[in-house]
Scaffold this active site. Sequence first.
Site, PDB file in Angstrom:
ATOM      1  N   LYS A  46      72.665 -49.587 -71.533  1.00  0.00           N
ATOM      2  CA  LYS A  46      73.944 -50.294 -71.380  1.00  0.00           C
ATOM      3  C   LYS A  46      74.357 -50.454 -69.914  1.00  0.00           C
ATOM      4  O   LYS A  46      74.901 -51.490 -69.541  1.00  0.00           O
ATOM      5  CB  LYS A  46      75.038 -49.582 -72.162  1.00  0.00           C
ATOM      6  N   THR A  47      74.082 -49.431 -69.085  1.00  0.00           N
ATOM      7  CA  THR A  47      74.469 -49.543 -67.676  1.00  0.00           C
ATOM      8  C   THR A  47      73.677 -50.646 -66.993  1.00  0.00           C
ATOM      9  O   THR A  47      74.203 -51.392 -66.158  1.00  0.00           O
ATOM     10  CB  THR A  47      74.263 -48.201 -66.950  1.00  0.00           C
ATOM     11  N   ASP A 234      83.377 -49.908 -69.802  1.00  0.00           N
ATOM     12  CA  ASP A 234      82.324 -49.065 -70.375  1.00  0.00           C
ATOM     13  C   ASP A 234      82.942 -48.027 -71.306  1.00  0.00           C
ATOM     14  O   ASP A 234      84.115 -47.674 -71.165  1.00  0.00           O
ATOM     15  CB  ASP A 234      81.564 -48.373 -69.238  1.00  0.00           C
ATOM     16  N   GLU A 235      82.155 -47.524 -72.261  1.00  0.00           N
ATOM     17  CA  GLU A 235      82.585 -46.469 -73.189  1.00  0.00           C
ATOM     18  C   GLU A 235      83.904 -46.840 -73.874  1.00  0.00           C
ATOM     19  O   GLU A 235      84.825 -46.026 -73.994  1.00  0.00           O
ATOM     20  CB  GLU A 235      82.726 -45.131 -72.450  1.00  0.00           C
ATOM     21  N   GLN A 264      79.436 -43.030 -81.327  1.00  0.00           N
ATOM     22  CA  GLN A 264      79.585 -41.994 -80.305  1.00  0.00           C
ATOM     23  C   GLN A 264      81.048 -41.756 -79.943  1.00  0.00           C
ATOM     24  O   GLN A 264      81.357 -41.244 -78.872  1.00  0.00           O
ATOM     25  CB  GLN A 264      78.781 -42.367 -79.054  1.00  0.00           C
ATOM     26  N   ARG A 614      70.840 -36.823 -77.170  1.00  0.00           N
ATOM     27  CA  ARG A 614      70.719 -36.400 -75.764  1.00  0.00           C
ATOM     28  C   ARG A 614      69.271 -36.046 -75.427  1.00  0.00           C
ATOM     29  O   ARG A 614      68.912 -35.939 -74.253  1.00  0.00           O
ATOM     30  CB  ARG A 614      71.578 -35.162 -75.480  1.00  0.00           C
TER      31      ARG A 614
END
Length: 762
Positions: A46-47, A234-235, A264, A614
Amino acid sequence: MTEFDLFSSNFDTTEQLVAGLNPQQRAAVEYRGPALLIVAGAGSGKTRVLTHRIAHLLAKKEAWPSQILAITFTNKAAAEMRERVQHLLGEAADGMWIKTFHSACVQILRRESARLGHDANFTIYDSGDTRAILKRLIRDTAADIHKLTPAAVASIISNAKNELADAESYARNIDQSDPAARVIAEIFTSYQAELRRNNAFDFDDLISETVHLFRAFPDVLEQYQNKFRHILVDEYQDTNHAQYALIKELAAKASLTVVGDSDQSIYAFRGADIRNITEFEKDFKNATTILLEQNYRSTQNILSAANAVISNNFDRPAKNLWTAEGDGEKIVGYTGYSAHDEAQFIADEIDALHASGIAYRDISVMYRTNSQTRALEDIFIRSALPYRVVGGTKFYERQEIKDAMAYLVAIANDRDDLATRRILNVPKRGIGDATETQLASFASKNGLSIRQALAEVDQLSFGPKITTAIKQLAELLQQAQLAIETDSVDAILRSVLEKSGYLESLKTSRDPQDEARVENLEELVSVAREFQRNNPDGNLTDFLNEVALVAAADDIDDESGTVSLMTLHTAKGLEYDAVFLAGIEEGLLPHRMSFLVPGGMAEERRLFYVGITRARKKLHLSLAMSRTTYGDTEGSIPSRFLQEIPASLIDWRESGAGRGLPQYRPSIAESQSYRSQPASASSGYGGTPSNKPKTEWKGAISSVRNNEGLQLAVGDQVEHADFGRGKVIAVAGEGAKQTAEIHFGSAGKKRLLVKVAPIEKL
């Protein structure tokens, strides 16, 4: 010269900016329209998509750099995004706003502070500062009779501000028949009044006050709406109501891109509202949604486990993570007798992983609650494993650092009574509580701040020693304030630490901890020097801003040669080659409180999903069949989430292998007797749909002792594998759920689940 003249991309054509992206990523980068939701699965890049989208907009000259606002949650994430954009764009990136929510709001509030009745050099209070004020207000209002604590009141006020309620509106909406609620409303009002007197905002104010600013002054809002043509967030699944409202106000004329993953969303306890992302297409007309499912982090076995678990949450977009990197190794499962047995397994596995070439910094142990670290730390110390507990006492929370920062705040903001009170007698000057109270009373009667009152000390009837000490402090602060315009931040800090005598008092102390405190202050000077080097035009207020906005996750040092121990909430956004998820038990994960909260079970499942994703290469899941809490040892039940993972993905290890502990593998029927009951909210949000077939689970307890048929009565003597000989003093329950309370001579009283406890009747 325009901002475009500064543009020097490292790419010759815009086509090169999308080369190497998968089709969904490319579609997100090239999208042009009013609103875009990028549903980015864990590890889906995503980044990269966000930064390439920004670069693409600028490369095609569809916006100036200053017309781009990119917002994320942590300084670390913002720094990473800024670095990547700078790599793509060169100098042009310097003109963009790539910031956290809080830092963006601080910049707006600094510029518009007069509209809200504040000076531009306002102080930002952290949670410790807030609790210090509330502690005094609770005492002053005798609120302790209602069992109110600073932490509890701070949480109530924070929740109110996150819902954009001020003290007045909060007071209007409480239950007026509830005396405790009325006292909290009174404290809320007094707290806000003190913030205003001190020329200060707390963390929650930074966002809520910016929203209030926009709504109270339409001309200010229009200025920023016209400034930003493209807003990227973001997020987005972690946004609360205040953050949602801020974006809604700013994006009225802009193209809005949000990136997030409802799977998430794990911060409901902080006010995060999952509806912000699940209802995005309702909130923003003509919105487009693009799904990123290809994972570039984990092996397929890990992803398959994550997919299987999260599919049990409904009311979510269908999403299936996949990777082109192959299946990888199986997940390792382990069931121990106790928390220490579980911890020993984890330590042994880490030893083996390290011996195979995996660095300690690439290994993490994650758990649901901080209390689980006790057994882990005990075993890690015995095993000489290097570790650190992420989320412990942070650098900026240490006493000596807060003392030094209070000096700097008092210098920059002479209205900040909290900072001035802290340093009055640091180092010791003979200024006690009575003197402080007299100063505060004098200041209040004369419309002064406490720091301003220091200069009028001759009007007070203090003795010559105290009067001289106060005058010296006032002179020190005044000289340092004058130096703001000419001296670097590190020079001001060094001068204050030396002239105040604080550094010398620590150096001459006999307390062995003071040596470390001196080293910490030297490190703070280094931080100030680095800030000045990176921000040549920055002043003391700018430095205080930067320090105040440091988030807990930003303290994680990926280069550290230690194993990282952290809660699952802290782990969000991180990744490791090897991950250990400990305590996968009913009551821990899912946490017992989730049974009582609507949607709680769904959030716990998302938390487990975050933990699983993770892991890059190796994933370990472990649990203990008994766990000691508040001195009592009770039997545990494996988490319902374990049965949601296909058995073929997990290699269950024998408990105590190689350490002489008994081993037992029960039948499938016996295993099923340990399966947890369905969620109490199974018919509501977050429960397992009743018509969904469940994966047969039988591995997690395959290595636990079976005492079926063992009958215990009060007075029986037993032998425990760890605790030795004991006497039964109480028995409760029956069948697989029967427990016995046993007193052991050396270990005291323990409550054990009879069926699985390593005991023998004598």
